[in-house]
Design a protein around this motif. Structure first.
Motif, short mmCIF file in Angstrom:
data_model
loop_
_atom_site.label_atom_id
_atom_site.label_comp_id
_atom_site.label_asym_id
_atom_site.label_seq_id
_atom_site.Cartn_x
_atom_site.Cartn_y
_atom_site.Cartn_z
N PHE A 112 14.97 43.22 -102.32
CA PHE A 112 14.91 44.67 -102.23
C PHE A 112 13.80 45.18 -101.31
CE2 PHE A 112 17.25 44.31 -106.26
CZ PHE A 112 18.31 45.14 -105.96
N GLY A 113 12.70 44.42 -101.19
CA GLY A 113 11.61 44.85 -100.32
C GLY A 113 11.89 44.52 -98.86
N LEU A 114 12.05 43.24 -98.57
CA LEU A 114 12.32 42.82 -97.20
C LEU A 114 13.79 42.92 -96.82
CD1 LEU A 114 10.04 39.64 -97.04
CD2 LEU A 114 9.57 41.91 -96.11
N VAL A 118 19.51 36.25 -97.54
CA VAL A 118 19.53 34.79 -97.30
C VAL A 118 18.28 34.15 -97.89
CG1 VAL A 118 19.47 32.99 -95.53
CG2 VAL A 118 21.00 34.94 -95.25
N LEU A 119 17.11 34.76 -97.65
CA LEU A 119 15.87 34.23 -98.23
C LEU A 119 15.88 34.35 -99.76
CD1 LEU A 119 13.16 35.56 -95.74
CD2 LEU A 119 14.12 33.25 -95.91
N ALA A 120 16.40 35.46 -100.25
CA ALA A 120 16.49 35.64 -101.71
C ALA A 120 17.41 34.59 -102.32
CB ALA A 120 16.98 37.05 -102.05
N LEU A 162 25.53 36.80 -108.03
CA LEU A 162 25.38 38.17 -107.54
C LEU A 162 24.68 38.21 -106.19
CD1 LEU A 162 24.36 40.07 -110.83
CD2 LEU A 162 26.58 40.16 -109.64
N THR A 163 23.64 37.42 -106.04
CA THR A 163 22.90 37.38 -104.77
C THR A 163 23.79 36.91 -103.64
OG1 THR A 163 20.83 36.93 -105.96
CG2 THR A 163 20.85 36.43 -103.61
N TRP A 172 25.50 39.67 -95.00
CA TRP A 172 24.12 39.20 -95.06
C TRP A 172 23.14 40.18 -94.43
CZ3 TRP A 172 23.64 35.61 -98.58
CH2 TRP A 172 24.77 34.84 -98.88
N ASP A 173 23.53 41.46 -94.39
CA ASP A 173 22.67 42.51 -93.84
C ASP A 173 22.65 43.68 -94.81
OD1 ASP A 173 21.25 44.36 -92.40
OD2 ASP A 173 22.65 44.46 -90.72
N ILE A 174 21.55 43.82 -95.53
CA ILE A 174 21.41 44.94 -96.47
C ILE A 174 20.25 45.83 -96.04
CG2 ILE A 174 22.54 43.81 -98.43
CD1 ILE A 174 19.71 43.21 -99.54
#
Length: 188
Positions: A112-114, A118-120, A162-163, A172-174
């Motif tokens: 949610f921050g960055l 993909v990293l999450a 979910l992720t 992969w772009d939020i």
């Protein structure tokens, strides 16, 4: 061949020795990360993303994570304090627990921050693996501690779904700009 594993400063034994401290530590840290991520903005971001089937409403996450953090802390308390002394025998479990708690707390800022799904996803997959091993260790030491990990493992599996689902369904772009464009397009 010997593998080098860097020494991580584990949460002190005294925290695990005190049941209240052991339970409250992950609850307080998790709540702090949740509130530092601006809950209102996080909720609107969550609702703006394309979601996979079975997604729960945003209001479910706070109570579920509070319960899971409490169980996680209690499991750690039971497992770590089952050893006859707080010496080297608990170092491994305390280090693993500290690492998994760090990975757990990192997920929300990554997602949610960055806004890096993909990293999450990499974070949560690592978290599942680490907790699978930790659950195995807990069962070796104390059956109740092991069973306390099972709801956490189940929820981590669901959170991984979910992720990955959100990442996939949103290409992969939020990022804020992408979600705003999608919302604007949907209104037309």
């Amino acid at each position: 061949m010997t593998a080098y594993i860097p020494r991580v400063n584990a949460i002190p034994y005294d925290v695990f020795a005190n049941p209240a401290a052991s339970v409250l530590l992950p609850i307080v840290l998790g709540t702090s990360v949740g509130f530092s991520s601006r809950p209102g903005q996080t909720q609107s971001t969550y609702l703006a993303m394309k979601q996979p089937p079975l997604r729960p409403p945003p209001r479910v996450f706070g109570p579920v994570w509070t319960l899971l953090y409490g169980l996680m802390g209690y499991a750690a308390h039971r497992a770590v304090t089952q050893f006859p002394s707080p010496l080297a025998s608990t170092d491994h479990m305390r280090t693993l627990y500290t690492a998994q708690l760090g990975l757990n707390l990192l997920w929300m800022p990554l997602f949610f921050g960055l806004r890096r799904p993909v990293l999450a996803l990499a974070d949560i997959v690592s978290l599942v693996g680490l907790n699978g091993y930790l659950t195995y260790l807990y069962f070796q030491v104390d059956e109740v501690a092991g069973w306390c990990q099972i709801p956490y493992m189940a929820w981590l599996g669901f959170a991984t779904y979910l992720t990955a689902g959100v990442g996939y369904m949103n290409d992969w772009d939020i990022s804020e700009s992408t979600l705003a464009k999608k919302a604007k397009k949907a209104k037309k």
